[in-house]
Design a protein around this motif. Structure first.
Motif, PDB file in Angstrom:
ATOM      1  N   LEU A 130      52.779  47.849  39.337  1.00 16.72           N
ATOM      2  CA  LEU A 130      51.964  47.187  40.359  1.00 16.72           C
ATOM      3  C   LEU A 130      50.546  47.713  40.341  1.00 16.72           C
ATOM      4  O   LEU A 130      49.584  46.949  40.474  1.00 16.72           O
ATOM      5  N   LEU A 131      50.360  49.024  40.142  1.00 13.57           N
ATOM      6  CA  LEU A 131      49.020  49.611  40.096  1.00 13.57           C
ATOM      7  C   LEU A 131      48.212  49.017  38.955  1.00 13.57           C
ATOM      8  O   LEU A 131      47.041  48.646  39.133  1.00 13.57           O
ATOM      9  N   LEU A 132      48.827  48.883  37.785  1.00 13.33           N
ATOM     10  CA  LEU A 132      48.116  48.310  36.644  1.00 13.33           C
ATOM     11  C   LEU A 132      47.743  46.858  36.899  1.00 13.33           C
ATOM     12  O   LEU A 132      46.613  46.436  36.630  1.00 13.33           O
ATOM     13  N   LYS A 133      48.674  46.076  37.427  1.00 13.54           N
ATOM     14  CA  LYS A 133      48.377  44.668  37.687  1.00 13.54           C
ATOM     15  C   LYS A 133      47.255  44.520  38.705  1.00 13.54           C
ATOM     16  O   LYS A 133      46.406  43.633  38.589  1.00 13.54           O
ATOM     17  N   THR A 134      47.247  45.378  39.710  1.00 12.08           N
ATOM     18  CA  THR A 134      46.193  45.302  40.722  1.00 12.08           C
ATOM     19  C   THR A 134      44.840  45.653  40.116  1.00 12.08           C
ATOM     20  O   THR A 134      43.831  45.015  40.409  1.00 12.08           O
ATOM     21  N   LEU A 135      44.807  46.637  39.239  1.00 15.85           N
ATOM     22  CA  LEU A 135      43.556  47.056  38.622  1.00 15.85           C
ATOM     23  C   LEU A 135      42.975  45.976  37.700  1.00 15.85           C
ATOM     24  O   LEU A 135      41.787  45.677  37.766  1.00 15.85           O
ATOM     25  N   VAL A 136      43.838  45.385  36.839  1.00 17.99           N
ATOM     26  CA  VAL A 136      43.315  44.507  35.793  1.00 17.99           C
ATOM     27  C   VAL A 136      43.450  43.020  36.095  1.00 17.99           C
ATOM     28  O   VAL A 136      42.815  42.197  35.433  1.00 17.99           O
ATOM     29  N   GLU A 137      44.273  42.668  37.098  1.00 12.78           N
ATOM     30  CA  GLU A 137      44.493  41.241  37.341  1.00 12.78           C
ATOM     31  C   GLU A 137      44.199  40.831  38.779  1.00 12.78           C
ATOM     32  O   GLU A 137      43.374  39.939  39.023  1.00 12.78           O
ATOM     33  N   TYR A 138      44.846  41.438  39.760  1.00 14.78           N
ATOM     34  CA  TYR A 138      44.722  40.993  41.140  1.00 14.78           C
ATOM     35  C   TYR A 138      43.376  41.334  41.747  1.00 14.78           C
ATOM     36  O   TYR A 138      42.797  40.552  42.492  1.00 14.78           O
ATOM     37  N   LYS A 165      39.625  39.181  43.032  1.00 15.47           N
ATOM     38  CA  LYS A 165      39.668  39.252  41.572  1.00 15.47           C
ATOM     39  C   LYS A 165      38.367  39.785  40.983  1.00 15.47           C
ATOM     40  O   LYS A 165      38.350  40.358  39.884  1.00 15.47           O
ATOM     41  N   LEU A 166      37.268  39.621  41.711  1.00 16.59           N
ATOM     42  CA  LEU A 166      35.994  40.163  41.242  1.00 16.59           C
ATOM     43  C   LEU A 166      36.035  41.681  41.131  1.00 16.59           C
ATOM     44  O   LEU A 166      35.234  42.277  40.419  1.00 16.59           O
ATOM     45  N   ASN A 167      36.972  42.297  41.842  1.00 18.93           N
ATOM     46  CA  ASN A 167      37.109  43.749  41.785  1.00 18.93           C
ATOM     47  C   ASN A 167      38.090  44.218  40.714  1.00 18.93           C
ATOM     48  O   ASN A 167      38.361  45.410  40.609  1.00 18.93           O
ATOM     49  N   SER A 168      38.649  43.291  39.935  1.00 18.53           N
ATOM     50  CA  SER A 168      39.530  43.685  38.837  1.00 18.53           C
ATOM     51  C   SER A 168      38.679  44.067  37.628  1.00 18.53           C
ATOM     52  O   SER A 168      37.525  43.656  37.511  1.00 18.53           O
ATOM     53  N   THR A 169      39.242  44.856  36.744  1.00 20.92           N
ATOM     54  CA  THR A 169      38.489  45.301  35.575  1.00 20.92           C
ATOM     55  C   THR A 169      39.440  45.676  34.452  1.00 20.92           C
ATOM     56  O   THR A 169      40.545  46.168  34.703  1.00 20.92           O
ATOM     57  N   ILE A 355      48.517  38.343  30.976  1.00 19.33           N
ATOM     58  CA  ILE A 355      49.589  37.378  30.698  1.00 19.33           C
ATOM     59  C   ILE A 355      50.804  38.090  30.116  1.00 19.33           C
ATOM     60  O   ILE A 355      50.684  38.987  29.279  1.00 19.33           O
ATOM     61  N   GLN A 356      51.987  37.712  30.608  1.00 18.51           N
ATOM     62  CA  GLN A 356      53.248  38.259  30.121  1.00 18.51           C
ATOM     63  C   GLN A 356      53.681  37.532  28.851  1.00 18.51           C
ATOM     64  O   GLN A 356      53.310  36.378  28.609  1.00 18.51           O
TER      65      GLN A 356
END
Length: 396
Positions: A130-138, A165-169, A355-356
């Motif tokens: 979840l942490l990774l998805k929040t960082l790079v996607e959500y 999403k503008l805060n994702s990286t 993407i999965q």
């Protein structure tokens, strides 16, 4: 399908502490212990400090209430909020002695995006994923803009999703630290970075009282009967009392203003892992690796469809677009995903998404609709340690 040893639903783990319901929510894959952990090479210190305490630089301990959402609080509310405290100042998340919710990240966003709808927000999740998805996607958005709902009944507008999403990286990744690697744990904390701990709590943990004023109490140092997996935020350690300090998500009235000291023996025996965000090394795209348009690796139908292989750090051309694979995760067969960035010939980013494997995503670029499908993962040549993504991109 991924097998799960423990899928902890909130309603299955409710218990009462002074009349208040408490919940867990961490999910642990059954093959987790089989993984080969990478011991990180951090900045070396001749002598690590005797103690570290980052709790004053964190937001106040929140209350997840009777939902199994500890993973969202440990990752987004705690870790990603902390990352926004650029100056790492004490009491950054307070204004006039009260929480400043314009600076604290909302756990509601990842809860609903992770499950796709609010109907399943009570289910558990694996916090490191979840942490990774929040960082790079959500991405993330403040509590002021999106409050946490213990009932998970509110909807999130597309406007808020796009703003978050503008805060994702793509600059961040998530590193996992083995539970026995106390040196790395201390190094991470001593360099000013809190971590997430996944741990199986017990009946003694459940007996921790509210409003404990002694600084080093409560101390969780004996273990009885395991009750469920839980995610919390590690904010410090102290060698004198041989314990780590964690921030829980059961409110400030629990423990010592929402905090708890856990003995080194407990975490060595009952923790599953630690994880924290790191900056991914910058990728240099090697233009010599571009496959020519007349190569057999390409299949065109009037240049409206492209199927090809590529590996992390490379790209393929599709008409005037560059399709870049910034990152490919292939360490776990049922959790393979890629981070895709599409840019023009001047490298202006036009779209970026996670993407999965075995899934598709549709999107628009300059009013043209495209679809991108992650078809497969395969090895590169005879090197089994190097993997590539096979994809198909279509102009619809």
């Amino acid at each position: 399908m991924r097998k799960i040893v423990v899928l902890v639903f909130c309603l299955a783990n409710l218990f009462t502490a002074f009349g208040q319901k408490r919940s867990f929510g961490e999910v642990v894959p059954d093959d987790f212990e089989k993984k080969n952990f990478f011991y990180l090479k951090l900045v070396d210190s001749l002598e690590l400090p005797n103690s570290i305490d980052l709790s004053k630089k964190m937001p106040p301990a929140a209350d997840q209430n009777p939902r199994g959402t500890c993973w969202a609080f440990a990752s987004t509310y705690s870790i990603i909020s902390y990352m926004s405290n650029v100056s790492k100042a004490d009491d950054y998340f307070y204004q006039n002695g009260k929480p400043d919710y314009s600076k604290i990240k909302s756990p509601e966003l990842p809860i609903q995006l992770y499950f796709g709808s609010n109907a399943n927000c009570d289910a558990g999740a694996t916090t490191k994923d979840l942490l990774l998805k929040t960082l790079v996607e959500y991405g993330s958005i403040s509590m002021e803009e999106l409050k946490y709902s213990a009932l998970c009944s509110q909807s999130i507008s597309d406007e808020l999703k796009n703003k978050a999403k503008l805060n994702s990286t793509s600059e961040y990744d998530v590193e996992v630290v083995h539970k026995d690697d106390m040196i790395t744990l201390k190094k991470v904390l001593s360099q000013g970075q809190p971590l997430i701990i996944s741990i199986r709590v017990d009946t003694n943990f459940k007996k921790i009282k509210d409003n404990v004023v002694d600084y080093y109490k409560p101390m969780w140092d004996t273990y009885k009967i395991g009750k469920g997996w839980h995610a919390m935020t590690v904010v410090g350690y102290n060698d004198s009392i041989k314990a780590v300090k964690v921030m829980n998500s059961w409110g400030e009235k629990w423990g010592n203003k929402g905090h708890l000291w856990i003995s080194y023996d407990i975490i060595k025996n009952y923790a599953r892992y630690y994880c924290y965000p790191v900056v991914r090394p910058k990728i240099t795209i090697d233009t010599l690796e571009i496959v020519a348009e007349n190569s057999k690796a390409f299949t065109f139908e009037e240049k409206t469809e492209l199927s090809s292989w590529f590996k992390s750090g490379y790209y393929r051309k599709f008409n005037t677009l560059k399709i870049k694979l910034l990152y490919l995760n292939y360490k776990k067969e049922d959790d393979e995903y890629g981070l895709i960035e599409i840019s023009d010939e001047e490298d202006t980013v036009l779209s970026k998404f996670y993407i999965q494997n075995n899934s598709s995503k549709e999107f628009y670029i300059n009013n043209v609709k495209y679809s991108f499908t992650f078809n497969n993962v395969g090895r590169i040549g005879y090197n089994f340690t190097k993997k590539a993504m096979f994809f198909t991109m279509k102009e619809l």
